[in-house]
Design a protein around this motif. Structure first.
Motif, mmCIF file in Angstrom:
data_model
loop_
_atom_site.group_PDB
_atom_site.id
_atom_site.type_symbol
_atom_site.label_atom_id
_atom_site.label_comp_id
_atom_site.label_asym_id
_atom_site.label_seq_id
_atom_site.Cartn_x
_atom_site.Cartn_y
_atom_site.Cartn_z
ATOM 1 N N ARG A 31 0.801 -1.223 0.000
ATOM 2 C CA ARG A 31 0.000 0.000 0.000
ATOM 3 C C ARG A 31 0.838 1.280 0.000
ATOM 4 N NH1 ARG A 31 -3.618 -2.831 -1.558
ATOM 5 N NH2 ARG A 31 -5.221 -3.675 -0.239
ATOM 6 N N SER A 63 -7.085 5.869 -4.460
ATOM 7 C CA SER A 63 -7.526 4.873 -3.483
ATOM 8 C C SER A 63 -9.039 4.887 -3.262
ATOM 9 C CB SER A 63 -6.800 5.070 -2.160
ATOM 10 O OG SER A 63 -7.045 6.346 -1.638
ATOM 11 N N GLU A 64 -9.688 6.052 -3.319
ATOM 12 C CA GLU A 64 -11.139 6.105 -3.134
ATOM 13 C C GLU A 64 -11.862 5.337 -4.241
ATOM 14 O OE1 GLU A 64 -14.698 9.396 -3.309
ATOM 15 O OE2 GLU A 64 -12.798 9.997 -2.423
ATOM 16 N N ASN A 66 -10.514 2.949 -5.979
ATOM 17 C CA ASN A 66 -10.176 1.543 -5.783
ATOM 18 C C ASN A 66 -11.151 0.870 -4.829
ATOM 19 O OD1 ASN A 66 -7.895 0.988 -7.383
ATOM 20 N ND2 ASN A 66 -6.654 2.218 -6.014
ATOM 21 N N ARG A 67 -11.469 1.539 -3.727
ATOM 22 C CA ARG A 67 -12.410 0.965 -2.755
ATOM 23 C C ARG A 67 -13.775 0.735 -3.390
ATOM 24 N NH1 ARG A 67 -9.434 4.228 0.733
ATOM 25 N NH2 ARG A 67 -10.785 6.017 0.416
ATOM 26 N N LYS A 68 -14.239 1.706 -4.174
ATOM 27 C CA LYS A 68 -15.537 1.550 -4.836
ATOM 28 C C LYS A 68 -15.504 0.421 -5.862
ATOM 29 C CE LYS A 68 -16.969 6.211 -4.008
ATOM 30 N NZ LYS A 68 -18.252 6.805 -3.997
ATOM 31 N N GLU A 71 -15.717 -2.814 -4.019
ATOM 32 C CA GLU A 71 -17.098 -3.023 -3.568
ATOM 33 C C GLU A 71 -17.968 -3.536 -4.714
ATOM 34 O OE1 GLU A 71 -18.608 0.561 -1.830
ATOM 35 O OE2 GLU A 71 -17.044 0.615 -0.300
#
Length: 91
Positions: A31, A63-64, A66-68, A71
């Motif tokens: 990371r 990164s935001e 990536n999280r979505k 999900e």
């Protein structure tokens, strides 16, 4: 169970395995890789291959996003599992 349902179940199972491997490798990815230009963490990226006179283009996904994306992949996996369970229930 007919042969078509079994083939669909096997295809879904193969896709679920690919998703599981992707999510597992994402969880183990380092990371702290930083980009000098953007000064942001790079979890996932996209590389466009050269075409004609254009060279390689590399884009780091923030990164935001990536999280979505993860999900959405997990939601897709859950839908595949539900579809697979429905196919197992059909006779």
């Amino acid at each position: 169970m007919n042969k078509d349902n079994l083939n669909k179940i096997n295809d879904i199972n193969s896709e679920i395995e690919k998703i599981d491997r992707f999510i597992e490798s994402y969880a183990r990815a380092p990371r702290t890789v930083g980009l000098n230009i953007y000064k942001q963490e790079k979890f996932l990226g996209m590389t466009l291959n050269p075409y004609g006179f254009l060279g390689n283009i590399e884009f780091a996904i923030p990164s935001e996003l990536n999280r979505k994306l993860i999900e959405l992949i997990r939601e897709h996996r859950d839908k595949l599992v539900i579809e697979q369970n429905k196919l197992w229930g059909q006779e």
